[in-house]
Structure formats: structure tokens, C-alpha cells
Design a protein around this motif. Structure first.
Motif, PDB file in Angstrom:
ATOM      1  N   VAL A   7       6.621  -4.876  -2.742  1.00  7.22           N
ATOM      2  CA  VAL A   7       5.564  -5.232  -3.008  1.00  7.22           C
ATOM      3  C   VAL A   7       5.942  -5.926  -3.656  1.00  7.22           C
ATOM      4  N   SER A   8       5.845  -5.962  -5.022  1.00  5.13           N
ATOM      5  CA  SER A   8       5.890  -6.712  -6.154  1.00  5.13           C
ATOM      6  C   SER A   8       6.165  -7.729  -5.470  1.00  5.13           C
ATOM      7  N   ARG A   9       6.045  -6.637  -3.982  1.00  5.11           N
ATOM      8  CA  ARG A   9       6.349  -7.586  -2.755  1.00  5.11           C
ATOM      9  C   ARG A   9       6.386  -7.129  -3.132  1.00  5.11           C
ATOM     10  N   ARG A  10       6.928  -8.695  -2.328  1.00  3.43           N
ATOM     11  CA  ARG A  10       7.062  -7.440  -1.880  1.00  3.43           C
ATOM     12  C   ARG A  10       7.747  -6.792  -3.019  1.00  3.43           C
ATOM     13  N   GLY A 186      -2.209  -3.489   4.350  1.00  9.51           N
ATOM     14  CA  GLY A 186      -3.327  -2.752   4.922  1.00  9.51           C
ATOM     15  C   GLY A 186      -2.863  -1.552   5.705  1.00  9.51           C
ATOM     16  N   VAL A 187      -3.662  -1.146   6.675  1.00 12.02           N
ATOM     17  CA  VAL A 187      -3.378   0.018   7.512  1.00 12.02           C
ATOM     18  C   VAL A 187      -2.893  -0.500   8.867  1.00 12.02           C
ATOM     19  N   TRP A 188      -1.627  -0.259   9.181  1.00 14.84           N
ATOM     20  CA  TRP A 188      -1.024  -0.774  10.407  1.00 14.84           C
ATOM     21  C   TRP A 188      -1.101   0.279  11.503  1.00 14.84           C
ATOM     22  N   TYR A 189      -1.235  -0.204  12.734  1.00 16.30           N
ATOM     23  CA  TYR A 189      -1.389   0.706  13.863  1.00 16.30           C
ATOM     24  C   TYR A 189      -0.954   0.028  15.156  1.00 16.30           C
ATOM     25  N   SER A 190      -0.857   0.818  16.222  1.00 17.91           N
ATOM     26  CA  SER A 190      -0.572   0.306  17.554  1.00 17.91           C
ATOM     27  C   SER A 190      -1.885   0.206  18.315  1.00 17.91           C
ATOM     28  N   GLN A 191      -2.256  -1.010  18.688  1.00 14.38           N
ATOM     29  CA  GLN A 191      -3.481  -1.172  19.463  1.00 14.38           C
ATOM     30  C   GLN A 191      -3.371  -0.455  20.810  1.00 14.38           C
ATOM     31  N   VAL A 233       1.939   3.841  -0.155  1.00 12.74           N
ATOM     32  CA  VAL A 233       0.550   4.258   0.078  1.00 12.74           C
ATOM     33  C   VAL A 233      -0.417   3.302  -0.614  1.00 12.74           C
ATOM     34  N   HIS A 234       0.015   2.743  -1.730  1.00 12.62           N
ATOM     35  CA  HIS A 234      -0.843   1.844  -2.498  1.00 12.62           C
ATOM     36  C   HIS A 234      -1.172   0.566  -1.734  1.00 12.62           C
ATOM     37  N   PHE A 235      -0.365   0.227  -0.713  1.00  8.47           N
ATOM     38  CA  PHE A 235      -0.648  -0.977   0.065  1.00  8.47           C
ATOM     39  C   PHE A 235      -1.995  -0.871   0.761  1.00  8.47           C
ATOM     40  N   ALA A 236      -2.470   0.350   0.982  1.00  6.32           N
ATOM     41  CA  ALA A 236      -3.816   0.561   1.525  1.00  6.32           C
ATOM     42  C   ALA A 236      -4.773   1.014   0.428  1.00  6.32           C
ATOM     43  N   MET A 237      -4.287   1.862  -0.493  1.00  7.41           N
ATOM     44  CA  MET A 237      -5.146   2.434  -1.530  1.00  7.41           C
ATOM     45  C   MET A 237      -5.705   1.378  -2.478  1.00  7.41           C
ATOM     46  N   TYR A 238      -4.870   0.442  -2.929  1.00  7.74           N
ATOM     47  CA  TYR A 238      -5.341  -0.552  -3.893  1.00  7.74           C
ATOM     48  C   TYR A 238      -6.387  -1.466  -3.270  1.00  7.74           C
ATOM     49  N   PRO A 307       0.475   2.858   6.017  1.00  7.39           N
ATOM     50  CA  PRO A 307       0.204   1.811   5.024  1.00  7.39           C
ATOM     51  C   PRO A 307       1.454   0.949   4.844  1.00  7.39           C
ATOM     52  N   ASN A 308       1.289  -0.367   4.959  1.00 10.05           N
ATOM     53  CA  ASN A 308       2.472  -1.217   4.923  1.00 10.05           C
ATOM     54  C   ASN A 308       2.065  -2.665   4.705  1.00 10.05           C
ATOM     55  N   GLY A 309       3.068  -3.536   4.688  1.00  7.56           N
ATOM     56  CA  GLY A 309       2.849  -4.965   4.551  1.00  7.56           C
ATOM     57  C   GLY A 309       3.321  -5.690   5.794  1.00  7.56           C
ATOM     58  N   SER A 310       3.044  -6.976   5.895  1.00  4.67           N
ATOM     59  CA  SER A 310       3.268  -7.706   7.134  1.00  4.67           C
ATOM     60  C   SER A 310       4.740  -7.918   7.482  1.00  4.67           C
ATOM     61  N   TRP A 311       5.653  -7.542   6.595  1.00  2.00           N
ATOM     62  CA  TRP A 311       7.067  -7.596   6.941  1.00  2.00           C
ATOM     63  C   TRP A 311       7.439  -6.503   7.948  1.00  2.00           C
ATOM     64  N   VAL A 312       6.536  -5.511   8.116  1.00  2.00           N
ATOM     65  CA  VAL A 312       6.865  -4.346   8.935  1.00  2.00           C
ATOM     66  C   VAL A 312       7.156  -4.722  10.383  1.00  2.00           C
TER      67      VAL A 312
END
Length: 476
Positions: A7-10, A186-191, A233-238, A307-312
Motif C-alpha cells: 500500500v503505502s502502496r503500495r 477493492g474486492v477482486w474476483y473472477s468474472q 483486508v484494509h484495501f477493501a475495508m477503508y 481484497p487487493n490492489g491492481s498490481w495483483v
């Protein structure tokens, strides 16, 4: 980030993904190195300022670069270094890719010979608060006011996305970090997985619980997370806290205001994640997983949401199956009373690059950043690591992978509802150690929401009252 700056960045977020122990062995060294302060750049070498060399880089000065080799790898950096070498063929470049930033670099700060440019990201990133308060970093304002690499009629700052410059400020006008990657959390998933079970991405928390119950009946966990680094988890919680209570709630938390964590929006959001644990919707054993292991389990279809960031997308590429169709959604709505509409989420520039004052070629470090902020290098970054940079419009016209396409759509839908918590990069120890560890206990049903909030407020109050920790504030 590659994490929050992970997070902090990430560090985030820093945003920015993180590797390494949460307890950083080099932290004490970092404090020791900072005691000397910085009276200016160590290098007396300066070249001639010209139209093609606006920063006055000495053309044959060696350049020392250290890159966090996490979720983004480091090829994008070596490609930019090749462009630097093409422009300054007499210069030699030392490149180091590592995941142990503080362990490797704290001794170099102590010895007065830090690198010229550092990608300060990951779980073991250098403490920005300490570096800034002790005067160890170069103010990047001259870089931002220099002509951009592509168009000399535009300053570098005028080519960047809104908020990019501010992300590198710490309570003043000086800019101490250039956050290169634009992260969407945000909340990442497989469409493809949701389609298989005829589930639409849940836009309300009630729908999320229904979806998790359906998945549970199919033998699939609703969620997994990086239990070894529970601040993920905070990537979605915050984002959910800001969505429920409005942007000012997270700003008051960032500002360490009294009772900020006791805002009702915090309880609602934390309750939601506690509910996932209470109802058995979390993949068993998640508390013991690293970010890589949790992402692998997710790629294998063992859990639907993470919960993750777009680097995932880039970081989990080795285990992502064909047709996975990665996507990201904003935090589900808690109720119709939420202050922000569905689609609001956390997005910020991450992957902070810093230029130590005592580097022997600080001007060269800034010039490499100027090259990295060109359209060509920004597009190369997007193609290599499935992430945008902070350069506005740099990825226009290029084909983006599914996850990044989804992240762009979410960011567009969010509009003015984009939150940008600064606590992860302003107070990384508070974020990763105190708050993160408590979130790990919450997700493992060892801590109640009430106790989580009590501990969060106590930890924030301890930082607020500690005169040894430099404080930062939102300007508005």
C-alpha cells in the motif's frame, strides 16, 4: 505495491504487493542513519543545463538504482535505465532488484552512501516519516517544474494525473516521493467463476452475504486474504468506511483526530468483515497465508473474493488460469444511507520513488524519473505489469488486460467518490503492525468489532501523543 505504500502502496499503500517480515530488522538502523540530517545533496557533480538536459545532469556520472522487485518486478525499471543509458552513454548504471529494502539500504544510509534513486515499496520499505523528519530526502519540486520528456512546453507536473503530486507531499509544499503506479484497491474476483454460479458481483453487503452462502453450498469459500499481512483486508475495508461515512471520515482518521475510529461508519464496516468470519465464509487457513499463497488459492477457485490492489493481475500471473477474467468491484453498499454511491473505492498513486539527499548522483536519479514519466516508458509499464502509471492518458490506445480494464472502469464509475487514505504511508507502523495485527485477529474470530475499534483508537492516540513521530495533516 507491487503493494501499499504497498500500500503505502503500495504500502499501501503504499501502495503499494509486499514481501518480508512485518518486524523490520533495519528499523533501528534507519533511525540511526537519520540522526545526521541532510544539509544538501552530497554530490558536487553537476553538468551543464541545456534544452536536452534541463536538470543539468553530469553526463558521465555513475547512477545507482534500487528497485523493489515485488508485484511489478523490475523489468520496467531496467527498460527505463536502458533509455537513460541511450541518452547518456558515458554513464554507468548499477541496478539492484530486491524485496528487502530496509535491510539492504538502512546500512547505506548510516554510511552516508545511499543510492541515487529508490523504489521504496513493500512490507520492508524505509520509514518515510523518519526519512523526511530527519531531512534525508531530496525535494522533487525541481523535477516536477522541469520540462517533460515528451513535450518541453509542458512541465512534468502538468502531465500527471490529479492528486499525484499531493500524494508525495507530507504536510507541506515539498514533494518527497514520486508515486509512479496508479493503484485501484477493492474486492477482486473472477468474472468467469461468478458467471459459472450465476452470481452478479454484489453491490450491497446483503447481496455479498447471499453470494457467500451460495458459494459455501458449492464447497467454495467466499473470501480469502493475506493472513500473514492482514492489512491487505484494509484495501477493501477503508474504501467501505469512506463509502459509508464519506471522505471526511477517513481524513479524520488520517489526521489522528480524537475518537476518529469511533465514527459509526467504522463500526458498520468492521462489523461486515467480522460477519464473514462468524459465518464461515473465509477460506480455512487463510490466517497463515502470505499474499502470494492467498492469491494462488484464489486463482485456483478455492475462494471467490480477495481484497487487493491492481498490481495483483501481474503478481498472480504465474498461477492465473486461462479464462479467469480477473475483475475488481468497489466495496458493497452497507445501506441506502451510505454517503457515497456504489462504485466509490480507494485509488491512489503508489510505488513511491525517492531520491536521497546524500546520493552521489541525485540529479541523475531525478532524470531517470523524468524518463520514466514519459509516454513510452509509461506505456511499457502498463504492458509489462498490468498497471497504469500516474501519467495522464499514457495508456490511451493500447490494449489492456481484463483486470486493468475492470480497474479503469471502476475508477471511471467512482467519479468524485475516490478515497485516498494517507495513514498507510504517513504512519506505516500504525497501519501494518497495530491495525493490521488486530484485523488479523478479527478475521480469525479472536477479536470483536468493539475491541478492534478500542485498540485502533488507542494505537492512533499513542501515535498522536508521541512527539518523536512527525505528524501530517490533510490540507482540507
Amino acid at each position: 505495491m507491487g503493494g501499499p505504500s504497498e500500500v503505502s502502496r503500495r504500502t499501501l499503500l503504499t501502495r503499494a504487493a509486499a514481501l518480508g517480515a512485518l518486524a523490520v530488522p533495519g528499523a533501528a538502523l534507519l533511525d540511526a542513519c537519520a540522526t545526521g540530517g541532510g544539509s544538501g545533496n552530497a554530490s558536487s557533480d553537476k553538468g551543464t543545463v541545456t534544452k536536452d538536459n534541463p536538470l543539468g545532469v553530469k553526463v558521465d556520472a555513475p547512477l545507482d538504482v534500487v528497485i523493489f522487485k515485488g508485484g511489478f518486478g523490475d523489468k520496467y525499471a531496467t527498460d527505463a535505465e536502458a533509455a537513460f543509458k541511450q541518452k547518456y552513454p558515458k554513464a554507468t548504471i548499477k541496478h539492484t532488484g530486491t524485496q528487502t529494502i530496509t535491510q539492504q539500504l538502512a546500512p547505506r544510509f548510516v554510511g552516508g552512501n545511499p543510492p541515487d534513486l529508490i523504489d521504496n515499496s513493500g512490507a520492508q520499505q524505509l520509514d518515510m516519516n523518519s526519512l523526511i523528519s530527519k531531512g534525508q530526502l531530496t525535494d522533487l519540486t525541481p523535477l516536477l517544474d522541469a520540462p517533460s520528456f515528451d513535450d518541453p512546453t509542458k512541465k512534468v507536473r502538468d502531465t500527471l494525473l490529479p492528486g499525484s503530486v499531493e500524494q508525495g507531499q507530507y504536510g507541506g509544499k515539498e514533494v518527497y516521493a514520486m508515486n509512479y503506479a496508479q493503484n485501484v484497491f477493492g474486492v477482486w474476483y473472477s468474472q468467469a467463476q461468478l458467471d459459472k454460479y450465476q452470481i452478479k458481483y454484489p453491490q450491497t453487503w446483503a447481496d455479498m452475504i447471499t453470494a457467500c452462502e451460495t458459494l459455501k453450498g458449492k464447497g467454495i469459500a467466499g473470501w480469502t486474504y493475506a493472513g500473514k499481512y492482514p492489512y491487505y483486508v484494509h484495501f477493501a475495508m477503508y474504501g467501505m468506511i469512506a463509502k459509508i461515512g464519506g471522505l471526511d471520515v477517513m481524513k479524520s482518521i488520517d489526521n489522528l483526530e480524537p475518537n476518529a475510529w469511533k465514527n459509526p461508519a467504522v463500526k458498520t464496516a468492521v462489523d461486515a468483515f467480522a460477519e464473514l468470519a462468524a459465518k464461515g465464509y473465509i477460506l480455512q487457513g487463510s490466517e497463515g497465508l502470505t499474499h502470494i499463497e492467498s492469491q494462488t488459492a484464489w486463482n485456483q477457485g478455492k475462494a471467490a473474493f480477495i481484497p487487493n490492489g491492481s498490481w495483483v493481475e501481474n503478481e498472480s500471473k504465474p498461477t492465473t488460469p486461462a479464462g479467469f477474467n480477473m475483475a475488481v468491484g468497489g466495496p458493497p453498499s452497507a445501506s441506502a444511507a451510505d454517503k457515497l454511491p456504489y462504485g466509490s473505492t480507494w485509488s491512489a498513486s503508489g510505488e513511491p520513488f525517492i531520491v536521497p539527499k546524500q546520493g552521489k548522483n541525485a540529479l541523475g536519479g531525478q532524470e531517470l524519473l523524468r524518463i520514466m514519466l514519459s509516454k513510452a516508458q509509461s506505456q511499457n509499464f502498463a504492458k509489462l505489469v498490468s498497471s497504469l502509471t500516474c501519467v495522464a492518458g499514457a495508456a490511451d490506445g493500447i490494449q489492456l488486460p481484463p483486470g486493468l480494464t475492470s480497474a479503469n472502469a471502476l475508477l471511471k464509475a467512482a467519479g468524485q467518490g475516490v478515497s485516498n487514505p494517507r495513514l498507510p504511508d504517513w504512519y506505516p507502523d500504525l497501519e501494518k503492525k497495530s491495525l493490521g495485527q488486530n484485523t488479523g485477529l478479527l478475521m480469525h474470530k479472536e477479536l470483536s468489532t468493539a475491541d478492534w475499534i478500542t485498540r485502533a483508537q488507542a494505537a492512533a492516540d499513542a501515535v498522536a501523543s508521541n512527539s518523536a513521530i512527525k505528524k501530517f495533516k490533510h490540507s482540507s
